[in-house]
Design a protein around this motif. Structure first.
Motif, PDB file in Angstrom:
ATOM      1  N   PRO A 223       0.633  -1.177  -0.111  1.00  0.00           N
ATOM      2  CA  PRO A 223      -0.086  -0.025  -0.202  1.00  0.00           C
ATOM      3  C   PRO A 223       0.868   1.417  -0.156  1.00  0.00           C
ATOM      4  CG  PRO A 223      -0.691  -1.539   1.602  1.00  0.00           C
ATOM      5  CD  PRO A 223       0.458  -2.004   1.109  1.00  0.00           C
ATOM      6  N   TYR A 224       0.602   2.226  -0.819  1.00  0.00           N
ATOM      7  CA  TYR A 224       1.537   3.293  -0.862  1.00  0.00           C
ATOM      8  C   TYR A 224       1.271   4.271   0.244  1.00  0.00           C
ATOM      9  CZ  TYR A 224       2.650   2.435  -5.810  1.00  0.00           C
ATOM     10  OH  TYR A 224       2.939   2.017  -6.978  1.00  0.00           O
ATOM     11  N   LEU A 225       2.290   4.966   0.690  1.00  0.00           N
ATOM     12  CA  LEU A 225       2.393   5.939   1.572  1.00  0.00           C
ATOM     13  C   LEU A 225       1.459   7.288   1.452  1.00  0.00           C
ATOM     14  CD1 LEU A 225       3.494   6.591   4.480  1.00  0.00           C
ATOM     15  CD2 LEU A 225       5.375   7.420   2.977  1.00  0.00           C
ATOM     16  N   ASP A 226       0.679   7.363   2.508  1.00  0.00           N
ATOM     17  CA  ASP A 226      -0.203   8.868   2.491  1.00  0.00           C
ATOM     18  C   ASP A 226      -0.893   8.654   0.982  1.00  0.00           C
ATOM     19  OD1 ASP A 226      -1.077  10.742   3.473  1.00  0.00           O
ATOM     20  OD2 ASP A 226       0.514  12.131   2.834  1.00  0.00           O
ATOM     21  N   THR A 227      -1.620   7.932   0.484  1.00  0.00           N
ATOM     22  CA  THR A 227      -2.103   7.954  -0.854  1.00  0.00           C
ATOM     23  C   THR A 227      -3.561   7.945  -0.562  1.00  0.00           C
ATOM     24  OG1 THR A 227       0.003   7.199  -1.764  1.00  0.00           O
ATOM     25  CG2 THR A 227      -2.170   7.156  -3.114  1.00  0.00           C
ATOM     26  N   THR A 228      -4.172   6.800  -0.204  1.00  0.00           N
ATOM     27  CA  THR A 228      -5.637   6.548  -0.289  1.00  0.00           C
ATOM     28  C   THR A 228      -5.896   5.657   0.729  1.00  0.00           C
ATOM     29  OG1 THR A 228      -7.319   6.009  -1.646  1.00  0.00           O
ATOM     30  CG2 THR A 228      -5.680   4.448  -1.787  1.00  0.00           C
ATOM     31  N   ASN A 229      -7.155   5.638   1.090  1.00  0.00           N
ATOM     32  CA  ASN A 229      -7.828   4.579   1.954  1.00  0.00           C
ATOM     33  C   ASN A 229      -8.484   3.553   1.142  1.00  0.00           C
ATOM     34  OD1 ASN A 229      -9.555   3.206   3.789  1.00  0.00           O
ATOM     35  ND2 ASN A 229      -9.414   5.030   5.263  1.00  0.00           N
ATOM     36  N   TYR A 230      -8.176   2.423   1.011  1.00  0.00           N
ATOM     37  CA  TYR A 230      -8.533   1.507  -0.088  1.00  0.00           C
ATOM     38  C   TYR A 230      -9.988   0.904   0.616  1.00  0.00           C
ATOM     39  CZ  TYR A 230      -3.965   1.411  -1.855  1.00  0.00           C
ATOM     40  OH  TYR A 230      -2.929   1.738  -2.333  1.00  0.00           O
ATOM     41  N   ARG A 231     -10.108   0.688   1.746  1.00  0.00           N
ATOM     42  CA  ARG A 231     -11.662   0.240   2.320  1.00  0.00           C
ATOM     43  C   ARG A 231     -12.582   1.535   2.142  1.00  0.00           C
ATOM     44  NH1 ARG A 231     -12.095  -4.183   5.561  1.00  0.00           N
ATOM     45  NH2 ARG A 231     -10.475  -5.336   5.762  1.00  0.00           N
ATOM     46  N   GLU A 232     -12.178   2.604   2.167  1.00  0.00           N
ATOM     47  CA  GLU A 232     -13.373   3.743   2.203  1.00  0.00           C
ATOM     48  C   GLU A 232     -13.732   3.596   0.699  1.00  0.00           C
ATOM     49  OE1 GLU A 232     -13.189   8.074   4.151  1.00  0.00           O
ATOM     50  OE2 GLU A 232     -12.137   7.952   2.459  1.00  0.00           O
ATOM     51  N   ASP A 233     -12.562   3.685  -0.298  1.00  0.00           N
ATOM     52  CA  ASP A 233     -12.843   3.635  -1.536  1.00  0.00           C
ATOM     53  C   ASP A 233     -13.633   2.422  -2.198  1.00  0.00           C
ATOM     54  OD1 ASP A 233     -11.698   6.033  -1.839  1.00  0.00           O
ATOM     55  OD2 ASP A 233      -9.842   5.150  -2.720  1.00  0.00           O
ATOM     56  N   GLN A 234     -13.910   1.348  -1.403  1.00  0.00           N
ATOM     57  CA  GLN A 234     -14.329   0.243  -1.853  1.00  0.00           C
ATOM     58  C   GLN A 234     -15.687  -0.062  -0.987  1.00  0.00           C
ATOM     59  OE1 GLN A 234     -13.834  -1.055  -4.930  1.00  0.00           O
ATOM     60  NE2 GLN A 234     -12.319   0.440  -5.082  1.00  0.00           N
ATOM     61  N   TRP A 235     -16.483   0.765  -0.407  1.00  0.00           N
ATOM     62  CA  TRP A 235     -16.893   0.444   0.988  1.00  0.00           C
ATOM     63  C   TRP A 235     -18.274  -0.237   0.240  1.00  0.00           C
ATOM     64  CZ3 TRP A 235     -22.480   1.443   1.136  1.00  0.00           C
ATOM     65  CH2 TRP A 235     -22.806   2.581   0.405  1.00  0.00           C
ATOM     66  N   LEU A 236     -18.747   0.156  -0.849  1.00  0.00           N
ATOM     67  CA  LEU A 236     -20.017  -0.723  -1.518  1.00  0.00           C
ATOM     68  C   LEU A 236     -19.557  -2.214  -2.036  1.00  0.00           C
ATOM     69  CD1 LEU A 236     -22.858  -0.500  -1.990  1.00  0.00           C
ATOM     70  CD2 LEU A 236     -22.321   0.290  -4.363  1.00  0.00           C
ATOM     71  N   ARG A 237     -18.557  -2.279  -2.478  1.00  0.00           N
ATOM     72  CA  ARG A 237     -18.122  -3.729  -2.777  1.00  0.00           C
ATOM     73  C   ARG A 237     -17.703  -4.524  -1.638  1.00  0.00           C
ATOM     74  NH1 ARG A 237     -15.060  -1.028  -7.417  1.00  0.00           N
ATOM     75  NH2 ARG A 237     -16.156  -1.791  -9.074  1.00  0.00           N
ATOM     76  N   LEU A 238     -17.275  -3.842  -0.273  1.00  0.00           N
ATOM     77  CA  LEU A 238     -17.168  -4.507   0.838  1.00  0.00           C
ATOM     78  C   LEU A 238     -18.417  -4.882   1.441  1.00  0.00           C
ATOM     79  CD1 LEU A 238     -14.187  -2.348   2.350  1.00  0.00           C
ATOM     80  CD2 LEU A 238     -14.091  -4.783   1.835  1.00  0.00           C
ATOM     81  N   TRP A 239     -19.488  -4.185   1.103  1.00  0.00           N
ATOM     82  CA  TRP A 239     -20.781  -4.341   1.808  1.00  0.00           C
ATOM     83  C   TRP A 239     -21.408  -5.668   0.770  1.00  0.00           C
ATOM     84  CZ3 TRP A 239     -25.074  -4.449  -1.542  1.00  0.00           C
ATOM     85  CH2 TRP A 239     -26.194  -4.811  -1.125  1.00  0.00           C
ATOM     86  N   PHE A 240     -21.268  -5.636  -0.177  1.00  0.00           N
ATOM     87  CA  PHE A 240     -21.641  -7.068  -1.180  1.00  0.00           C
ATOM     88  C   PHE A 240     -20.878  -8.146  -0.394  1.00  0.00           C
ATOM     89  CE2 PHE A 240     -21.307  -9.897  -4.703  1.00  0.00           C
ATOM     90  CZ  PHE A 240     -22.583  -9.986  -4.983  1.00  0.00           C
TER      91      PHE A 240
END
Length: 350
Positions: A223-240
């Motif tokens: 995971p890149y340093l200080d770049t993005t929150n992967y879980r936040e960006d994929q919350w709907l897929r995580l729900w599925f």
């Protein structure tokens, strides 16, 4: 996305023929490209979306198995009524999916055993790819108009849909999945089968006991340093995949935002991988971050590898750097260059 060409280039110059391993496998590019080149491969990722998609690529069922399972699921879903949504995301789901489409999506969410069954995992991975997207441009997504790459936040989505007077289209989920399955099977799966686990890289040695001492090539991108929150960006897929219907996540531990904690995290990850390494191995790492210099990346990687591996680690060359292209942010910035750099390094381990 970790590019296929990068993995192919690394595999082309290696002199080893043992197992290829990726402890941060993401969508499974390293594992899949290795299998295509007739190499045994495995990987892990702590993110359920990544583990599902990578696992589907690495260990695909047959076309016949997918077709039969889709027919079975469609028959069982007849008359299914999805429970009503409550809370802050209820309005989002009402505007995101047509009621009939929503019922089919929820049915799959509740009945696919993506963790334990490879056919169900393959169908779940197809569903993740079609769960949301630009419905005004393609008939192959389930949702109201959304980006395909990230899950926009519920409140933002609702405001935007209402402002633009957009309503969710009726989409037949099973028809789309059959169409997408046919597309995927136009290319034959690799001859070899890979192994992907939903697991933290720091536990790799314990989660892959059969691979101890067999990994000769590690090709990965943490995971890149200080770049993005992967879980936040994929919350709907995580729900599925069974998660909560929320984009509000617990506070992060700082390991991807603090340079010191990031180095400690990498050290722990290499220690987790250490039991899998053969007597001689090569580690190739692409890492990056906003304002992360090549020198800082080199020092962080070399020190974390030497601290995490009870072995001799040496840098093969001075590495290479490039700017990240095709990011989600750039889609809104236009031609403005990304401020995130990627740095590639190779290390020998003996």
């Amino acid at each position: 996305m970790f590019p296929e060409t990068f993995v192919a280039e690394q595999l082309a110059v290696t002199s080893f023929d043992g197992v290829v391993f990726d402890p941060f496998c993401g969508r499974g590019t390293t594992v899949f490209e290795s299998l295509l080149r007739d190499r045994d491969a495995a990987g892990c990722d702590v993110h359920p979306v990544a583990a599902c998609v990578a696992g589907a690529k690495a260990d695909a069922p047959s076309r016949k198995e997918v077709t039969a399972r889709l027919s079975e699921l469609e028959e069982e879903s007849a008359g299914f009524e999805a429970p009503a949504m409550h809370g802050a995301t209820a309005e989002f789901f009402e505007l995101c999916f047509h009621p009939s489409t929503y019922a089919e999506v929820v049915f799959l969410r509740e009945h696919l055993d993506w963790r334990g069954d490879r056919t169900d995992r393959f169908i779940a991975a197809l569903s993740l790819g079609s769960l949301h997207g630009e419905s005004h441009r393609t008939p192959n997504c389930f949702s109201n108009r959304m980006p395909r790459t990230i899950s926009t936040k519920p409140r933002y989505s609702v405001r935007w849909w209402r402002k633009n007077e957009l309503t969710p289209p009726r989409r037949d989920v099973f028809e789309i999945l059959r169409r997408m399955a046919e597309y995927r099977f136009e290319s034959r799966p690799p001859r070899r089968r890979g192994r992907v686990r939903l697991a933290d890289a720091r536990e790799a040695g314990a989660r892959f006991p059969s691979l101890r001492g067999t990994v000769t090539d590690v090709i990965t991108s943490p995971p890149y340093l200080d770049t993005t929150n992967y879980r936040e960006d994929q919350w709907l897929r995580l729900w599925f995949l069974g998660g909560e219907a929320t984009d509000r996540l617990p506070p992060h531990d700082g390991r991807h935002y603090s340079a010191d904690k990031y180095k400690d995290f990498l050290t722990e990850a290499w220690a987790g991988v250490a039991p899998l390494l053969a007597a001689e191995a090569r580690i190739v790492v692409r890492m990056g971050g906003r304002r992360l210099t090549k020198e800082a990346a080199r020092v962080t990687l070399l020190e974390s590898l030497r601290d995490g591996l009870p072995r001799s680690v040496s840098l093969v060359d001075e590495g290479a750097s490039s700017r990240v292209r095709g990011t989600q942010a750039n889609a809104f910035r236009g031609d403005k260059p990304s401020d995130t750099l990627e740095h590639d390094f190779r290390f020998d381990v003996v």
